[in-house]
Write an enzyme that holds these catalytic residues in place. Structure first.
Site, PDB file in Angstrom:
ATOM      1  N   VAL A 251       0.808  -1.220   0.000  1.00 34.90           N
ATOM      2  CA  VAL A 251       0.000   0.000   0.000  1.00 34.90           C
ATOM      3  C   VAL A 251       0.841   1.271   0.000  1.00 34.90           C
ATOM      4  CG1 VAL A 251      -2.041  -1.044   1.051  1.00 34.90           C
ATOM      5  CG2 VAL A 251      -0.227  -0.161   2.519  1.00 34.90           C
ATOM      6  N   LYS A 252       2.097   1.162   0.447  1.00 34.06           N
ATOM      7  CA  LYS A 252       3.039   2.294   0.473  1.00 34.06           C
ATOM      8  C   LYS A 252       2.425   3.542   1.114  1.00 34.06           C
ATOM      9  CE  LYS A 252       5.700   0.726  -3.538  1.00 34.06           C
ATOM     10  NZ  LYS A 252       4.872  -0.408  -3.965  1.00 34.06           N
ATOM     11  N   ARG A 253       1.794   3.354   2.264  1.00 30.52           N
ATOM     12  CA  ARG A 253       1.204   4.485   2.960  1.00 30.52           C
ATOM     13  C   ARG A 253       2.274   5.277   3.702  1.00 30.52           C
ATOM     14  NH1 ARG A 253      -2.575   3.261  -0.115  1.00 30.52           N
ATOM     15  NH2 ARG A 253      -4.649   2.656   0.610  1.00 30.52           N
TER      16      ARG A 253
END
Length: 281
Positions: free
Chosen positions: A95-97
């Site tokens: 998700v690379k949040r």
């Protein structure tokens, strides 16, 4: 079994391969599936079934390919997660949040809280606002034995100028992320750390100020999610050369390299990759 324990057990059993679940439009077409949430769900559940038969270490759904279908895409993702959980395969939600304070904590709660509709075993994160901005999510990871993989040296060429930049303490940005993650694992010891990094297999790590010739200070194995093998050009036989002393924690990720082709042969392709990794290690 928590994430760090699952990694330790998988490593001990010789399992390393992480298979991506990336329902690109062209892959859905190749598999004779519609470019829709239903197509993505069918695709993902077939990947889970094949991965279970091949005994992989983990699965990494690329959330963007589901998010593009809105709420129906997230329903599809929940069903895929349920299949993976039933098969006992750890899920790394790609998700690379990244955000500050309570906002990143909320992101982490969505993906790392037991019982959440989108509960995964680990997630990817970006620390552009500073490693400390991830504090709330790191606390959740340790509390529930979940994992977080922080971007450090990524394979896209646009990232090099930022990730190779030298800070006031004479560390590169990439090396500073690794040092912070290693310190975090040392403070919450587990044989295999709960917190890891993303290091692209297509980059030359010394160019990013990363010393692959010596072990890290902590006593934990540093989990390294390593995309870039297969379709992006990195070769599994070069794994030890690329990662040196860090190799013991490397989790090679293959997506298009195994997903492209006849879906009926997917299990065979995954098994072949797993065997190749086992020979290298």
């Amino acid at each position: 079994m928590g994430f760090s324990k699952a990694l330790a057990a998988g490593f001990a059993a010789g399992q390393r391969l992480c298979v991506g679940i990336d329902p690109h439009q062209f892959l859905l077409a190749d598999w004779n599936l519609p470019d829709s949430a239903q197509g993505a769900e069918t695709f993902g559940r077939k990947v889970v079934a094949a991965a279970a038969a091949a005994q992989v270490l983990a699965l990494k759904p690329q959330i963007a390919f589901f998010e593009r279908f809105g709420s129906a895409g997230f329903v599809a993702l929940e069903r895929i997660f349920a299949d993976a959980r039933a098969a006992g395969i750890p899920i790394i939600a790609d998700v690379k949040r990244g955000d500050i304070g309570s906002t990143f904590t909320a992101y982490a709660a969505a993906w790392l809280t037991p019982g959440s509709p989108l509960e995964a075993d680990a997630m990817t994160a970006a620390a552009y606002q500073g490693f400390g901005s991830l504090a709330g999510g790191l606390e959740l990871a340790h509390q529930h034995d979940k994992g977080i993989f922080v971007l450090a040296a990524t394979s896209n060429p646009e990232a090099a100028a930022t990730q190779q930049a030298v800070r006031a303490d004479e560390q590169t940005v990439a090396a500073a992320v690794i040092a912070a993650v290693d310190a975090e694992n040392a403070a919450h010891y587990a044989p295999v750390g709960r917190i890891g990094v993303v290091l692209g297999a297509t980059v030359q790590l010394p160019d990013y100020g990363i010393d692959t010739g010596r072990p890290l200070p902590s006593n934990s194995v540093l989990p390294i999610l390593a995309p870039g093998f297969g379709a992006q050009g990195a070769r599994l036989q070069d794994l030890k050369r690329l990662f040196g002393e860090l190799s013991q924690g490397v989790i090679p990720n293959e997506s298009r390299g195994v997903l492209a082709g006849d879906p009926a042969q997917l299990t065979a392709r995954i098994k072949a990759k797993s065997e190749e990794i086992a020979e290298v290690m």
